[in-house]
Design a protein around this motif. Structure first.
Motif, mmCIF file in Angstrom:
data_model
loop_
_atom_site.group_PDB
_atom_site.id
_atom_site.type_symbol
_atom_site.label_atom_id
_atom_site.label_comp_id
_atom_site.label_asym_id
_atom_site.label_seq_id
_atom_site.Cartn_x
_atom_site.Cartn_y
_atom_site.Cartn_z
ATOM 1 N N PRO A 495 0.765 -1.277 0.000
ATOM 2 C CA PRO A 495 -0.181 -0.170 -0.084
ATOM 3 C C PRO A 495 0.862 1.334 0.024
ATOM 4 O O PRO A 495 0.430 2.247 -0.578
ATOM 5 C CB PRO A 495 -0.855 -0.215 1.311
ATOM 6 N N LEU A 496 2.408 1.117 0.674
ATOM 7 C CA LEU A 496 2.902 2.256 0.466
ATOM 8 C C LEU A 496 3.676 2.631 -0.557
ATOM 9 O O LEU A 496 3.809 3.779 -1.131
ATOM 10 C CB LEU A 496 3.874 2.262 1.771
ATOM 11 N N GLN A 497 4.134 1.355 -1.446
ATOM 12 C CA GLN A 497 5.095 1.723 -2.463
ATOM 13 C C GLN A 497 3.994 1.708 -3.598
ATOM 14 O O GLN A 497 4.449 2.188 -4.708
ATOM 15 C CB GLN A 497 5.991 0.133 -2.464
ATOM 16 N N HIS A 498 2.897 0.957 -3.669
ATOM 17 C CA HIS A 498 1.909 1.086 -5.202
ATOM 18 C C HIS A 498 0.686 1.462 -4.677
ATOM 19 O O HIS A 498 -0.342 0.705 -4.845
ATOM 20 C CB HIS A 498 2.232 -0.324 -5.635
ATOM 21 N N PRO A 499 0.423 2.586 -4.084
ATOM 22 C CA PRO A 499 -0.985 3.004 -3.883
ATOM 23 C C PRO A 499 -1.838 3.089 -5.130
ATOM 24 O O PRO A 499 -2.927 2.984 -5.381
ATOM 25 C CB PRO A 499 -0.735 4.606 -3.435
ATOM 26 N N ASP A 500 -1.077 3.439 -6.263
ATOM 27 C CA ASP A 500 -1.653 3.595 -7.632
ATOM 28 C C ASP A 500 -2.483 2.300 -7.955
ATOM 29 O O ASP A 500 -3.499 2.296 -8.555
ATOM 30 C CB ASP A 500 -0.780 4.037 -8.781
ATOM 31 N N THR A 501 -1.831 1.194 -7.892
ATOM 32 C CA THR A 501 -2.213 -0.025 -8.176
ATOM 33 C C THR A 501 -3.708 -0.422 -7.259
ATOM 34 O O THR A 501 -4.578 -0.850 -7.793
ATOM 35 C CB THR A 501 -1.377 -1.109 -7.821
ATOM 36 N N PHE A 502 -3.824 -0.141 -5.847
ATOM 37 C CA PHE A 502 -4.792 -0.397 -5.110
ATOM 38 C C PHE A 502 -6.068 0.595 -5.518
ATOM 39 O O PHE A 502 -6.998 0.171 -5.764
ATOM 40 C CB PHE A 502 -4.620 -0.014 -3.680
ATOM 41 N N ALA A 503 -5.490 1.798 -6.002
ATOM 42 C CA ALA A 503 -6.773 2.774 -6.447
ATOM 43 C C ALA A 503 -7.322 2.202 -7.897
ATOM 44 O O ALA A 503 -8.560 2.323 -8.220
ATOM 45 C CB ALA A 503 -6.350 4.136 -6.879
ATOM 46 N N GLN A 508 -9.421 -0.995 -0.967
ATOM 47 C CA GLN A 508 -8.622 -0.456 0.111
ATOM 48 C C GLN A 508 -7.671 -1.219 0.581
ATOM 49 O O GLN A 508 -7.759 -2.286 0.852
ATOM 50 C CB GLN A 508 -9.689 -0.241 1.208
ATOM 51 N N PRO A 509 -6.492 -0.713 0.935
ATOM 52 C CA PRO A 509 -5.501 -1.560 1.666
ATOM 53 C C PRO A 509 -5.790 -2.062 3.169
ATOM 54 O O PRO A 509 -6.714 -1.277 3.607
ATOM 55 C CB PRO A 509 -4.406 -0.968 1.541
ATOM 56 N N PRO A 510 -5.399 -3.120 3.662
ATOM 57 C CA PRO A 510 -5.579 -3.741 4.985
ATOM 58 C C PRO A 510 -5.182 -2.605 5.720
ATOM 59 O O PRO A 510 -4.214 -1.733 5.545
ATOM 60 C CB PRO A 510 -4.827 -4.957 5.254
#
Length: 737
Positions: A495-503, A508-510
């Motif tokens: 979630p910190l290194q690849h926030p764009d992927t989650f978006a 939502q990341p854990p």
């Protein structure tokens, strides 16, 4: 080397004089790295020493050319210990609280010329005990102690002799060894403190013995401040409207009154910002810790005098740094009178109150009433990009050997504030100066100097809560825990290194992860590695530290913990022994305190204020005791089992723990096979005990042998409980089913 009888590990070392000019009279002792490891100490921890008398000091690493059995002391420490060179001194780890106040005596020149605010800056970071002799020379090698303002002031008031000025500690509160911190009141013994500020007193309030005013502190221009544009603009706007155009407010039906509380971690620059914005206006500064150390009548008199002196100058600003020391949460009757005086002064519209604090929870709540401090500003911890800009500003006009990689240094300094970064530059400059003196070249700073300084300087911005030391380990160093590493990488680092992927994927990341496993199997080690891999600031709470019998105190502590984490994002909240912090609700006998803490935790995890770039980790060896609501999706939803180490993992742990231990004839793989039932902590303790066994065998020992390891095994026994391990493995299987 003989081991002294003590409940804590201790060693007997030979005292030698430290001839380094950089360490002279700065309150430091140095020992070999093996001694630090044997005593489970890190640099800048407190170390207790017993000679003819007992004292405590700050410990640092000695050079590789110093034998393991040697303790390097300066001449003042020799005097305080009451020993001579080559005397045997017993040393061991020590726990030192922060001082609320310290009282010292010195020469009549120093006591009359140096203000108590400057005295505190000169003593910052030192450990004091009643009866000790201490130098006025600042210990500017550590965090918060980039002492240029203090040294300038001391040099201006005392001249060249200030570096030789010696003081005697006459009293401390609490009793025993204490550490001088930013909120400590440093007092001169016997001085009349009717006027505890740096400003010149009025004749009516002049003390019996004249006190020479300290030269005005240098004020940085607003244009040189980095990363606080929003706070500067807002405070400037408030001051302009209140003091310069009060008629506009009156025409709109509002009173021109202003009280501002500026919050943020110690060293983040709160007072610097206020001084810069108020430059050119009538201005009086009242030191909170020094004023708070006065008797009740003296405190109110000091506040009244500051208000009177500001009124004599015209409409202006009264600044009270560290106001929690003057108006603490545990209010006394004089606090009510002081608040009444401040309220009346603000109500005239001719005085603006600006107060600062690093601990908002420690302030009398009445200060934040609408008719006192009705506005607030927060200055948070700088992120990586802002830290790079701060470093660039600090290093302006500093000669460099090639291009400095400030971005890399900034990435490796989570949780550092401006004062910490200035301390890093100071330590790096000492290294560059030593190199230039040895080579006969022009002094110039290198990136390596800054990087090496990071191994010494620790951030002061996390003093309000314990922290996990990051060091240089990463998840790649976590033994054979393949599944554990993968689960934490997915839940925390991605979630910190690849926030764009989650978006992009619309998920939502854990928000939280629960680490559970037998005691000593590396849960805290994993968290330290995780924080270092993600370059996050870490906020830790152990067990029931947040529990308080007073109604509302525990919930406020939870809110403050999460608020600090949001300010320092990306950050990690580690709830160690979370089963004691959040047990099942309804079954406790603590008047509902634990139930309210669980509710507060759930509110923070599910609340309207999002946890952006904040991850919550819980650690426990009793997951069955945790309230089930905390383990539902959206909370601590990922449960990660940290198993006891098998033979291969034990070998990896032994190899990691022995990086700095010179082994001779020790087969780590064979040793690991023979350590069934040993936890990760047991394996590390075994090597530490083996190093101590080598020292007992020969104080000049250069290696640790297999016989030393065998001797250590008689003292370090396996700690894993087979029944508990079986129960945890069964719990993990049920969760996976």
């Amino acid at each position: 080397m003989n081991r002294a009888p003590a409940t804590r590990p201790s060693l007997t070392l030979t005292a030698r004089l430290n001839t380094s000019a950089a360490d002279s009279r700065r309150g430091l002792v140095r020992v070999h790295p093996e001694v630090l490891a044997a005593l489970s100490l890190t640099e800048w921890d407190a170390i207790g020493m017993t000679g003819a008398r007992t004292m405590t000091s700050v410990v640092a690493r000695a050079g590789d050319d110093v034998p393991p059995g040697v303790l390097l002391l300066d001449d003042i420490t020799f005097t305080n210990l009451g020993v001579r060179e080559s005397t045997q001194v017993v040393v061991g780890p020590a726990v030192v609280p922060g001082a609320s106040r310290v009282t010292v005596s010195g020469s009549s020149v120093a006591m009359s010329a140096v203000s108590e605010a400057t005295l505190r800056r000169a003593l910052l970071g030192k450990i004091l005990t009643v009866g000790d002799t201490v130098a006025l020379l600042p210990r500017d090698l550590g965090p918060e102690l980039s002492a240029s303002p203090a040294t300038r002031s001391l040099a201006n008031t005392l001249g060249i002799t200030w570096t030789n000025e010696l003081l005697t500690v006459t009293a401390t509160e609490p009793a025993g060894p204490v550490s001088v911190q930013t909120g400590t009141a440093a007092l001169w013994a016997g001085r009349d403190r009717d006027v505890p500020t740096d400003s010149a007193p009025t004749p009516a309030a002049a003390p019996a013995e004249p006190v020479s005013p300290e030269p005005p502190r240098p004020v940085r221009p607003v244009s040189e401040l980095v990363g606080v544009d929003t706070q500067v603009d807002r405070l400037t706007e408030w001051l302009t409207v209140t003091l310069d155009t009060p008629d506009i407010l009156r025409s709109l039906g509002a009173q021109p009154r202003l009280g501002v509380l500026v919050t943020g971690p110690a060293g983040v620059g709160k007072t610097t910002v206020v001084r810069a914005v108020c430059a050119g206006r009538p201005f009086v500064e009242l030191d909170g810790p020094t004023t708070g150390a006065l008797a009740a009548d003296g405190r109110r008199t000091a506040v009244a005098d500051a208000i009177a002196r500001l009124r004599a100058q015209g409409a202006g600003v009264l600044l009270i740094p560290e106001i929690d020391a003057l108006l603490p949460a545990a209010a006394d009757p004089v606090s009510t009178l002081i608040l009444d005086d401040l309220r009346d002064a603000i109500g005239t519209g001719q005085l603006v109150l600006v107060a600062t604090t690093a601990d908002p929870a420690a302030i009398d709540r009445r200060l934040r009433a609408p008719d006192v401090c009705d506005r607030s500003l927060s200055i948070g911890l700088p992120d990586a990009s802002l830290r790079a800009r701060l470093l660039a500003a600090i290093l302006t006009d500093v000669p460099a050997d090639g291009d400095l990689d400030l971005d890399d240094v900034a990435v490796h300094t989570p949780g550092f504030v401006a004062a910490d970064l200035a301390a890093v530059v100071r330590d790096a400059a000492l290294r560059a100066a030593a190199r230039a003196a040895a080579d006969g070249a022009e002094p110039a700073l290198r990136t390596a100097d800054l990087t090496e300084a990071l191994a010494v300087i620790r951030p002061t911005s996390r003093n309000s809560s314990p922290d996990v030391a990051l060091g240089s380990i990463t998840l790649d160093d976590v033994g054979d825990m393949v599944q554990t590493r993968q689960a934490l990488t997915e839940a925390v680092l991605w979630p910190l290194q690849h926030p764009d992927t989650f978006a992009r994927l619309g998920v939502q990341p854990p928000r939280g992860v629960l680490l559970y496993g037998p005691p000593g199997c590396g849960k805290t080690f994993v968290v330290r590695a995780l924080a270092a891999s993600g370059r996050m600031s870490v906020h830790t709470v152990k067990g029931a530290e947040l529990l308080d019998k007073w109604v509302g105190s525990s919930e406020r502590a939870v809110r403050d913990l999460f608020a600090r984490a949001r300010e320092s994002a990306p950050s990690l909240i580690f709830l160690d022994e979370v089963d004691a912090l959040a047990p099942r609700r309804g079954g406790s006998t603590d008047s509902g305190v634990a139930d309210r803490v669980v509710a507060a935790l759930l509110t923070e995890l599910d609340g309207a204020e999002p946890l952006t770039d904040v991850v919550v980790l819980g650690g426990t060896n009793r997951p069955d005791l945790i309230d089930p609501a905390l383990l539902r999706p959206g909370r601590l939803e990922r449960l990660v089992f940290v198993p006891p180490p098998d033979a291969a993992a034990r070998a990896d742990i032994l190899r990691a723990s022995s990086r700095n231990v010179p082994l001779d004839g020790v087969d780590l793989d064979e040793l690991a096979d023979d350590l069934d039932g040993y936890s990760a902590a047991d394996c590390s303790a075994l090597l530490r005990e083996a190093a101590l066994a080598a020292m007992r065998r020969d104080i000049e020992a250069a290696t640790v042998t297999a016989d030393d390891v065998s001797t250590a095994r008689t003292a370090v026994r396996p700690s894993l409980d087979p029944q508990q391990v079986a129960e945890l493995e069964a719990y993990a299987q049920r969760r996976q089913a």
